[in-house]
Design a protein around this motif. Structure first.
Motif, mmCIF file in Angstrom:
data_model
loop_
_atom_site.group_PDB
_atom_site.id
_atom_site.type_symbol
_atom_site.label_atom_id
_atom_site.label_comp_id
_atom_site.label_asym_id
_atom_site.label_seq_id
_atom_site.Cartn_x
_atom_site.Cartn_y
_atom_site.Cartn_z
ATOM 1 N N SER A 192 2.415 -29.708 45.274
ATOM 2 C CA SER A 192 2.560 -28.699 44.223
ATOM 3 C C SER A 192 3.977 -28.142 44.108
ATOM 4 O O SER A 192 4.423 -27.800 43.025
ATOM 5 N N SER A 213 9.653 -35.538 39.939
ATOM 6 C CA SER A 213 9.250 -36.238 41.160
ATOM 7 C C SER A 213 7.773 -36.604 41.107
ATOM 8 O O SER A 213 7.387 -37.740 41.439
ATOM 9 N N LYS A 214 6.943 -35.672 40.665
ATOM 10 C CA LYS A 214 5.504 -35.927 40.608
ATOM 11 C C LYS A 214 5.165 -37.005 39.573
ATOM 12 O O LYS A 214 4.364 -37.902 39.837
ATOM 13 N N ARG A 229 -2.769 -32.382 38.921
ATOM 14 C CA ARG A 229 -1.558 -31.639 39.301
ATOM 15 C C ARG A 229 -0.401 -31.957 38.363
ATOM 16 O O ARG A 229 0.334 -31.073 37.916
ATOM 17 N N VAL A 230 -0.249 -33.237 38.039
ATOM 18 C CA VAL A 230 0.851 -33.653 37.169
ATOM 19 C C VAL A 230 0.633 -33.194 35.727
ATOM 20 O O VAL A 230 1.546 -32.688 35.070
ATOM 21 N N THR A 283 6.452 -40.498 40.791
ATOM 22 C CA THR A 283 5.656 -41.010 41.920
ATOM 23 C C THR A 283 4.273 -41.445 41.458
ATOM 24 O O THR A 283 3.787 -42.526 41.849
ATOM 25 N N LEU A 284 3.628 -40.623 40.628
ATOM 26 C CA LEU A 284 2.300 -40.991 40.119
ATOM 27 C C LEU A 284 2.387 -42.242 39.253
ATOM 28 O O LEU A 284 1.536 -43.139 39.356
ATOM 29 N N TYR A 301 5.923 -36.168 47.807
ATOM 30 C CA TYR A 301 6.497 -36.242 46.458
ATOM 31 C C TYR A 301 5.505 -35.832 45.375
ATOM 32 O O TYR A 301 5.874 -35.656 44.215
ATOM 33 N N LEU A 302 4.220 -35.696 45.756
ATOM 34 C CA LEU A 302 3.181 -35.308 44.797
ATOM 35 C C LEU A 302 2.674 -33.885 45.033
ATOM 36 O O LEU A 302 1.777 -33.425 44.327
ATOM 37 N N ASP A 308 -4.071 -35.646 42.123
ATOM 38 C CA ASP A 308 -2.686 -35.919 41.729
ATOM 39 C C ASP A 308 -2.535 -35.955 40.213
ATOM 40 O O ASP A 308 -1.552 -35.444 39.663
ATOM 41 N N THR A 338 6.873 -29.615 44.490
ATOM 42 C CA THR A 338 7.944 -30.523 44.080
ATOM 43 C C THR A 338 8.170 -30.467 42.573
ATOM 44 O O THR A 338 7.353 -29.931 41.819
#
Length: 534
Positions: free
Chosen positions: A475, A481-482, A337-338, A485-486, A472-473, A334, A477
């Motif tokens: 790829s 959002s990511k 990704r962010v 959420t993180l 919400y996490l 996560d 989105t």
């Protein structure tokens, strides 16, 4: 100023540098991804970085600081100034010779040390040689910067030395913004970054020089002479240089092995940047502050104070790194990704870099504890023992990396580095304990177990929320959002960890208050065995 307040001063400045570093790596991922130019730049940059750790940070934080502190105690500021000028003359001359030799031998160095896997690609090899040649003078700037940083730390002026690394990130971010805005090709971007490294080195040297002048010392150039003080420094610095650069040595070994597979070097670097945040904020802060504090306590014969300093540093490290390690382990994908997944950085890259970060997370407490344990040797002017342990760690790292890389790829190198880190930690800890330089506290052991329980409860909460909020996490989105959420996951995990830790007794307000309000003890009768730990 209390020990924790000093940690916060250095850690806060380092945090700012690491945040800029995150921004830099995010832009790097967008501009270069894990493509060939990312591999080339990171391979070329690793070499001056290795020598910076070997000849600068490791050597001078371990050898120069105790000797400089001794000069201050014995001969005042004037004696310390004279010692600094003697060292500066020798250091400048040696660095100049090293730079000339390395520049002339760069093709051989790249072929046999930096990136042997590039030798089969003439273009990649040639670019790496030229970029390494441009960036290598950064070593000279940073070695002189490290010397002046050691002076500032010994004089309790921590901020300038801690904030100087920000300039590297600022300059490189500027180069990346320029490249992305004008749509520069990857090769052009890599060249902008290479010249940016050199410019940043000059700026960092200027910042600490101004800091030293502000602290009341002006350094003049003296013709190099091997005075008794300089000889003593070299005796201490050579093994300390190897020990202080152990992480970089292991990473250089990993890079040489990874160079045979495209994208592996860049993947390791992107993961390395993430775990450098807690390592830098906690580990570097503890190491920078603890060494001069321990050195002064031992020189004054305050053995009990020195033991308390060592244990409180370990306590501080465990309190902050155990939850960070567990969070990196379970949130690795996560986080990657962010931070990175956009433009040239794809979903497949996230999987690889995320797996590397998870492994680095498990090694994080060891990497930081090393920073808290090594000063226990250096403050007693013992640099050979940690060097021997570093040799063991390097051998283990080589063996595991060579064994796992063909099957696991880059994550196998991360396993090797984490394992080597834990072996170093165990060797350092048990040796300090056996020599009586570290006092065993059952209260600290009990709190460590309770902190592990607290981190375990926090991990369970994270896994549960990940399952509930996974959509919400994902790829596909939006970035908002990511990120939100993180951020919420991290905030909740911190609240859970601290709440459980204080509830079950892993931490308490008394512990925090003792660290924050710690005062130096009244003068005690010096112990002749204090300095050498006999």
């Amino acid at each position: 100023m209390s020990l924790v307040k000093k940690f916060i001063t250095v850690g806060g400045a380092t945090l700012g540098s690491r945040i800029f570093g995150f921004a830099r790596e995010t832009l790097m991922a967008a501009a270069l991804g894990t493509g060939p130019m990312a591999d080339v730049f990171y391979a070329a940059f690793r070499f001056p970085n290795l020598f910076r750790r070997l000849f600068a940070e490791g050597a001078f934080n371990a050898a120069f600081v105790p000797l400089f502190a001794k000069e201050i105690e014995a001969n005042g500021i004037e004696g310390a100034k004279r010692f600094s000028e003697e060292v500066f003359g020798v250091l400048f001359s040696v660095l100049f010779l090293i730079t000339v030799v390395m520049e002339l031998g760069m093709p051989l160095i790249v072929r046999w040390i930096i990136a042997p896997g590039f030798a089969d690609d003439p273009d990649k090899f040639s670019i790496t040689v030229r970029m390494a040649a441009v960036m290598f003078p950064y070593l000279m700037c940073m070695s002189l910067t490290a010397m002046m940083s050691g002076m500032l730390n010994s004089l309790h002026h921590f901020f300038a030395a801690a904030v100087a690394p920000v300039f590297l990130n600022v300059v490189m971010i500027g180069a990346l913004f320029y490249s992305l805005y004008f749509g520069a090709l990857p090769l052009q971007t890599a060249w902008y970054l290479s010249w940016g490294v050199l410019v940043a080195g000059i700026l960092q040297l200027l910042v600490v020089y101004i800091g030293v002048r502000f602290a009341g010392i002006s350094i003049g150039f003296r013709w190099p002479r091997f005075t008794p003080n300089v000889k003593r420094l070299l005796i201490l610095a050579i093994p300390a240089a190897v020990t202080g650069g152990i992480t970089q040595i292991n990473q250089m070994i990993g890079q040489a092995i990874a160079s045979s597979r495209e994208g592996a070097i860049a993947a390791l670097q992107y993961a390395d940047r993430i775990y450098q945040l807690p390592l830098g904020v906690v580990g570097v802060a503890v190491g920078v502050v603890l060494l001069p504090e321990l050195a002064r306590a031992l020189k004054s014969g305050h053995l009990k104070e020195a033991g308390n300093l060592q244990n409180r540093s370990i306590e501080f490290v465990l309190f902050l790194t155990l939850p960070a390690a567990m969070a990196l382990w379970v949130l690795s994908d996560d986080i990657i990704r962010v931070l990175y997944e956009r433009r040239a950085f794809h979903q497949e890259n996230t999987v690889i870099v995320g797996s590397i970060l998870a492994i680095y997370g498990l090694g994080l407490p060891a990497f930081v504890l090393i920073k808290a344990l090594q000063p226990g040797f250096y403050a007693r002017e013992d640099t050979k023992t940690p060097m021997r342990f570093s040799g063991v760690a390097v051998a283990v790292n080589c063996a595991i990396a060579l064994s796992l890389f063909p099957f696991m790829g880059a994550p196998g190198i991360a396993v090797a580095e984490a394992t080597a880190g834990w072996i170093s930690t165990v060797l350092l800890f048990t040796t300090l304990l056996r020599r009586g330089h570290l006092t065993w506290e059952w209260a600290l052991a009990r709190r460590t177990v309770l902190l592990l329980v607290s981190a375990g409860v926090m991990t369970g909460v994270i896994v549960y929320l990940q399952h509930r909020w996974g959509a919400y996490l994902a790829s596909g989105t939006s970035l908002l959002s990511k990120v939100s959420t993180l951020g919420l996951l991290i905030a909740i995990s911190m609240l859970v960890y601290f709440a459980v830790a204080f509830l079950i007794g892993g931490a308490d307000l008394g512990m925090i208050r003792r660290n924050i309000n710690r005062k130096r003890p009244a003068a005690a009768a010096p112990d002749a065995k204090a300095v050498n730990g006999e």
